[in-house]
Design a protein around this motif. Structure first.
Motif, PDB file in Angstrom:
ATOM      1  N   ALA A 104      79.700 -35.630  82.037  1.00  0.00           N
ATOM      2  CA  ALA A 104      80.385 -34.627  82.873  1.00  0.00           C
ATOM      3  C   ALA A 104      81.751 -34.041  82.074  1.00  0.00           C
ATOM      4  O   ALA A 104      82.086 -32.883  82.511  1.00  0.00           O
ATOM      5  N   SER A 105      82.125 -34.877  81.266  1.00  0.00           N
ATOM      6  CA  SER A 105      83.489 -34.464  80.499  1.00  0.00           C
ATOM      7  C   SER A 105      82.929 -33.410  79.040  1.00  0.00           C
ATOM      8  O   SER A 105      83.753 -32.975  78.460  1.00  0.00           O
ATOM      9  N   LEU A 106      81.763 -33.606  78.900  1.00  0.00           N
ATOM     10  CA  LEU A 106      81.205 -32.436  77.831  1.00  0.00           C
ATOM     11  C   LEU A 106      81.719 -31.125  78.253  1.00  0.00           C
ATOM     12  O   LEU A 106      81.686 -30.599  79.219  1.00  0.00           O
ATOM     13  N   PRO A 107      81.632 -30.132  76.950  1.00  0.00           N
ATOM     14  CA  PRO A 107      81.641 -28.876  77.207  1.00  0.00           C
ATOM     15  C   PRO A 107      80.658 -28.232  77.789  1.00  0.00           C
ATOM     16  O   PRO A 107      79.634 -28.769  77.875  1.00  0.00           O
ATOM     17  N   LYS A 108      81.038 -27.175  78.596  1.00  0.00           N
ATOM     18  CA  LYS A 108      79.927 -26.453  79.535  1.00  0.00           C
ATOM     19  C   LYS A 108      78.504 -26.596  78.757  1.00  0.00           C
ATOM     20  O   LYS A 108      77.617 -26.579  79.279  1.00  0.00           O
ATOM     21  N   LYS A 109      78.646 -25.640  77.555  1.00  0.00           N
ATOM     22  CA  LYS A 109      77.624 -25.371  76.707  1.00  0.00           C
ATOM     23  C   LYS A 109      76.602 -26.647  76.601  1.00  0.00           C
ATOM     24  O   LYS A 109      75.525 -26.655  76.495  1.00  0.00           O
ATOM     25  N   VAL A 110      77.429 -27.809  75.979  1.00  0.00           N
ATOM     26  CA  VAL A 110      76.519 -28.940  75.837  1.00  0.00           C
ATOM     27  C   VAL A 110      76.051 -29.635  77.037  1.00  0.00           C
ATOM     28  O   VAL A 110      74.893 -30.058  76.898  1.00  0.00           O
ATOM     29  N   ARG A 111      76.921 -29.517  78.221  1.00  0.00           N
ATOM     30  CA  ARG A 111      76.149 -29.910  79.510  1.00  0.00           C
ATOM     31  C   ARG A 111      75.082 -29.086  79.635  1.00  0.00           C
ATOM     32  O   ARG A 111      74.044 -29.860  80.128  1.00  0.00           O
ATOM     33  N   ASP A 112      75.023 -27.724  79.572  1.00  0.00           N
ATOM     34  CA  ASP A 112      73.828 -27.048  79.836  1.00  0.00           C
ATOM     35  C   ASP A 112      72.451 -27.505  79.041  1.00  0.00           C
ATOM     36  O   ASP A 112      71.688 -27.503  79.459  1.00  0.00           O
ATOM     37  N   GLU A 113      72.891 -27.795  77.363  1.00  0.00           N
ATOM     38  CA  GLU A 113      71.822 -28.329  76.727  1.00  0.00           C
ATOM     39  C   GLU A 113      71.408 -29.389  77.186  1.00  0.00           C
ATOM     40  O   GLU A 113      70.239 -29.914  77.162  1.00  0.00           O
ATOM     41  N   LEU A 114      72.288 -30.690  77.617  1.00  0.00           N
ATOM     42  CA  LEU A 114      71.695 -31.918  78.396  1.00  0.00           C
ATOM     43  C   LEU A 114      70.789 -31.591  79.510  1.00  0.00           C
ATOM     44  O   LEU A 114      69.852 -32.264  79.697  1.00  0.00           O
ATOM     45  N   LYS A 115      71.177 -30.490  80.524  1.00  0.00           N
ATOM     46  CA  LYS A 115      70.405 -30.424  81.625  1.00  0.00           C
ATOM     47  C   LYS A 115      69.122 -29.964  81.092  1.00  0.00           C
ATOM     48  O   LYS A 115      68.215 -30.262  81.590  1.00  0.00           O
ATOM     49  N   SER A 116      68.790 -29.052  79.942  1.00  0.00           N
ATOM     50  CA  SER A 116      67.559 -28.676  79.565  1.00  0.00           C
ATOM     51  C   SER A 116      66.920 -29.889  78.751  1.00  0.00           C
ATOM     52  O   SER A 116      65.759 -29.767  79.188  1.00  0.00           O
ATOM     53  N   LEU A 117      67.459 -30.729  78.422  1.00  0.00           N
ATOM     54  CA  LEU A 117      66.838 -31.974  77.804  1.00  0.00           C
ATOM     55  C   LEU A 117      66.218 -32.741  78.913  1.00  0.00           C
ATOM     56  O   LEU A 117      65.338 -33.369  78.869  1.00  0.00           O
ATOM     57  N   SER A 118      67.105 -32.709  80.267  1.00  0.00           N
ATOM     58  CA  SER A 118      66.583 -33.673  81.348  1.00  0.00           C
ATOM     59  C   SER A 118      65.661 -32.984  82.081  1.00  0.00           C
ATOM     60  O   SER A 118      65.216 -33.525  83.179  1.00  0.00           O
ATOM     61  N   GLY A 119      65.360 -31.747  81.888  1.00  0.00           N
ATOM     62  CA  GLY A 119      64.448 -30.788  82.725  1.00  0.00           C
ATOM     63  C   GLY A 119      65.098 -30.251  83.851  1.00  0.00           C
ATOM     64  O   GLY A 119      64.283 -29.731  84.714  1.00  0.00           O
ATOM     65  N   ASP A 120      66.456 -30.638  84.286  1.00  0.00           N
ATOM     66  CA  ASP A 120      67.147 -29.762  85.348  1.00  0.00           C
ATOM     67  C   ASP A 120      67.535 -28.475  85.149  1.00  0.00           C
ATOM     68  O   ASP A 120      67.652 -28.053  83.797  1.00  0.00           O
ATOM     69  N   GLN A 121      66.990 -27.458  85.665  1.00  0.00           N
ATOM     70  CA  GLN A 121      67.445 -26.170  85.508  1.00  0.00           C
ATOM     71  C   GLN A 121      68.672 -25.621  86.353  1.00  0.00           C
ATOM     72  O   GLN A 121      69.003 -25.992  87.389  1.00  0.00           O
TER      73      GLN A 121
END
Length: 121
Positions: A104-121
């Motif tokens: 949750a503390s990651l920058p938004k761009k990195v959080r979005d990349e993480l979401k794509s890795l986990s399959g969340d859209q």
């Protein structure tokens, strides 16, 4: 809990890598490059996990096997012992909590990349 079980649990999370940046005896797990768990490789005695500061105090009062983080910021990190004094399911829950706090503390761009890795859209 054994080191191989803890290691597998951490590595099954999206965006997690492991390394030994502090030397060959210390295993560090990172989510998208940011540390969320630290433990010993030769001696798997405890794992340092990030924790909400208010919850940290409650956990330390409730469990003898949860102490202020060894060699860490004691306000934000706990050392959670894996000697049976803390149930495995709580260790996993606290690992999830640490992972989620750091993610949750990651920058938004990195959080979005993480979401794509986990399959969340």
């Amino acid at each position: 809990m054994y080191l191989d079980e803890f290691r597998d649990y951490c590595l099954n999370k999206p965006g997690v890598t492991e390394g030994t940046p502090f030397g060959p005896d210390t295993l560090v797990f990172k989510v998208m490059g940011k540390m969320f768990a630290v433990t010993g490789l030769d001696t798997f005695e405890f794992v340092n996990l990030k924790c909400d500061p208010e919850r940290s105090v409650e956990l330390r009062e409730q469990w003898a096997g949860i102490k202020p983080g060894w060699h860490m910021n004691k306000h934000h990190w706990n050392s959670v012992y894996v000697d049976g004094s803390v149930p495995d399911n709580l260790i996993k829950e606290l690992t999830d909590h640490s992972y989620e706090l750091v993610a949750a503390s990651l920058p938004k761009k990195v959080r979005d990349e993480l979401k794509s890795l986990s399959g969340d859209q």
